[in-house]
Design an enzyme around this catalytic site. Structure first.
Site, PDB file in Angstrom:
ATOM      1  CG  HIS A  57      61.208  -4.586  41.035  1.00 20.47           C
ATOM      2  ND1 HIS A  57      62.207  -4.420  40.106  1.00 20.47           N
ATOM      3  CD2 HIS A  57      60.165  -5.070  40.331  1.00 20.47           C
ATOM      4  CE1 HIS A  57      61.785  -4.787  38.912  1.00 20.47           C
ATOM      5  NE2 HIS A  57      60.526  -5.201  39.034  1.00 20.47           N
ATOM      6  CG  ASP A 151      60.035  -3.837  35.982  1.00 16.77           C
ATOM      7  OD1 ASP A 151      61.223  -4.012  35.693  1.00 16.77           O
ATOM      8  OD2 ASP A 151      59.293  -4.746  36.394  1.00 16.77           O
ATOM      9  CG  HIS A 178      62.894  -3.972  32.251  1.00 19.09           C
ATOM     10  ND1 HIS A 178      62.230  -4.992  32.900  1.00 19.09           N
ATOM     11  CD2 HIS A 178      63.352  -4.515  31.096  1.00 19.09           C
ATOM     12  CE1 HIS A 178      62.280  -6.084  32.170  1.00 19.09           C
ATOM     13  NE2 HIS A 178      62.960  -5.822  31.064  1.00 19.09           N
ATOM     14  CG  ASN A 277      62.561  -9.600  31.276  1.00 23.29           C
ATOM     15  OD1 ASN A 277      63.658  -9.114  31.472  1.00 23.29           O
ATOM     16  ND2 ASN A 277      61.723  -9.098  30.386  1.00 23.29           N
ATOM     17  CG  ASP A 304      61.016  -8.587  38.971  1.00 22.56           C
ATOM     18  OD1 ASP A 304      59.898  -8.045  38.844  1.00 22.56           O
ATOM     19  OD2 ASP A 304      61.678  -8.997  38.001  1.00 22.56           O
ATOM     20  CG  PHE A 322      59.720 -13.505  30.569  1.00 25.12           C
ATOM     21  CD1 PHE A 322      60.918 -14.177  30.452  1.00 25.12           C
ATOM     22  CD2 PHE A 322      59.085 -13.066  29.411  1.00 25.12           C
ATOM     23  CE1 PHE A 322      61.485 -14.413  29.195  1.00 25.12           C
ATOM     24  CE2 PHE A 322      59.639 -13.293  28.165  1.00 25.12           C
ATOM     25  CZ  PHE A 322      60.846 -13.970  28.052  1.00 25.12           C
TER      26      PHE A 322
END
Length: 437
Positions: A57, A151, A178, A277, A304, A322
């Site tokens: 990710h 995502d 997500h 987020n 992420d 975010f």
């Protein structure tokens, strides 16, 4: 012919032994001449050898948002963090919803040469959540896409999610969701609770994540397809996934480094560095996440990694973007949050940061760490080092860890036998390619 002999590395934290690399693969150390003109010898005493890390990710931002990150800069940041493979999310501009874009991202990764860049294809056209993207084309392209995700946006339409699961099930792909109910999180800025009320910031309830996870697990069970849950952040989410796995559902889940270590208390400063987020949650959520990794409910740690230019973070909290950086610090956070408390040993670190994400993403070559004949994807870590966290290679500076000193440091990284990090520094592009061309 190139050869590397790595002396006395603690493979997966075990008894030190020699590890040898020849022509891009692991070989028996006896096959390498330590005095040969083409042999590099690395003293790895005190270092831990892990398989190259795999991030399922990552946001590399290219095409379209190169001011925040490029495939090259993100690849260098990944190598610095010990990664040898990055799965790049689809929320670029244009969106990676067609074979043209996914194959381009894959090619840019090959040209950079630091890691294996694997594009993730969008589930829906333009991430709009209305019509399926060109999944078949992306799966059949040069990039051989196997993971699909919107995502940054939830696939909130139940019928579209069902169709996506059915589609990828025909070729063994996976949908990475997500999990965020958009109606329950309108204008939300941080975790919903007493602190959000005191700060006057719109709250983000845990149920907005948990409801989508529960729905999608039921859809995955109904279709028989594979579902991956991105960035779990609540205790309730862990409980739902744990129950689903007990029933035999084909579900996997990830947690980010920041949700393992950081909590909502940091947002009391109104510093947009801590806006992410899903939002940072409470300490009992973080503890549940750590225990979920320890017992296997949560399969992997994924960064992420979400770079943003300074103007997107240097503003009021409610106006800020975010996201947080993660590639260069993930291993140190896992060390702090999971290894030091005894939740994982180093073999467990390899499982959650390498072999399992590779398996979920359909990436070959990571099945047996340092296995003879396997591609030489390798990370050497000094577990006794401590460092103040600075991001040296990303184009962005949204670093939420700058106030911390964390354990562990990546000393060397090898991608397919090519050394991409030496003595803690990313190898220059010319040196990586064997000199100027």
């Amino acid at each position: 012919m190139s050869e590397t002999l790595i002396r006395q590395a603690g493979v997966l934290g075990g008894t030190p032994r020699d590890v040898a690399v020849k022509d891009g693969v692991f070989v028996d150390p006896g096959e390498v001449d330590p005095g040969g003109a083409q042999t590099r010898v690395i003293d790895a005493e005190g270092l831990i050898a892990l398989p190259g890390l795999v991030d399922l990710h990552t946001h590399l931002r290219q095409p379209g948002m190169e001011q925040a990150e490029t495939v090259l800069s993100g690849s260098q940041a990944g190598a610095a963090g010990g990664f040898t493979a990055l799965f790049a999310m689809a929320n670029t501009q244009p969106v990676a919803d067609s074979v043209g874009v996914t194959d381009m991202v894959h090619r840019l990764g090959q040209e950079a040469g630091y890691v294996d860049v694997r594009p993730i294809g969008a589930v829906s056209k333009g991430l709009a959540g209305e019509e399926l993207a060109g999944i078949a084309g992306m799966a059949g392209g040069v990039a051989n896409v196997r993971v699909f995700s919107d995502d940054g946006h939830c696939v909130s339409d139940s019928l579209l999610m069902r169709r996506a699961l059915e589609y990828v099930g025909t070729f063994g792909g996976v949908i990475a969701q997500h999990a965020q109910d958009p109606r329950l999180t309108e204008d939300a800025q941080m975790n919903e609770g007493a602190l959000s009320s005191r700060l006057g910031l719109a709250g983000w309830p845990a149920v907005a994540e948990e409801a989508i996870i529960a729905r999608d697990i039921l859809l995955a069970e109904y279709t028989g397809s594979r579902l991956h849950i991105c960035h779990l952040s609540t205790k309730g989410s862990v409980d739902i996934v744990r129950a689903a796995k007990a029933r035999g559902a084909k579900v996997s889940a990830e947690v980010t480094p920041h949700h393992l270590l950081l909590t909502e208390d940091l947002t009391a400063s109104f510093d947009p560095l801590y806006k992410v987020n899903p939002p940072l949650r409470q300490e009992d959520d973080a503890q549940a996440l750590r225990l979920g990794v320890a017992d296997g409910t949560i399969d992997i740690v994924a960064t992420d990694h979400a770079p943003h230019p300074s103007e997107s973070k240097d503003c009021a909290f409610d106006e800020a973007a975010f996201g947080m950086l993660g590639l260069e610090v993930a291993l140190s956070v896992v060390h702090k949050a999971l290894v030091e408390p005894g939740h994982l040993d180093w073999a467990g670190v390899a499982r959650v940061l390498s072999t399992t994400p590779a398996r979920i993403g359909g990436l070959a070559g990571y099945e047996e760490p340092c296995g003879l004949g396997r591609p030489a994807h390798l990370t050497l870590v000094d577990p006794d080092a401590t460092r103040e966290i600075q991001m040296r290679y990303s184009r962005s500076g949204n670093n939420p860890y700058s106030h911390l000193t964390l354990p562990g440091e990546v000393v060397h990284t090898f991608f397919g036998g090519t050394q991409t990090v030496s003595e803690g520094a990313v190898v220059a592009p010319d040196a990586l390619r064997g000199g100027p061309r």
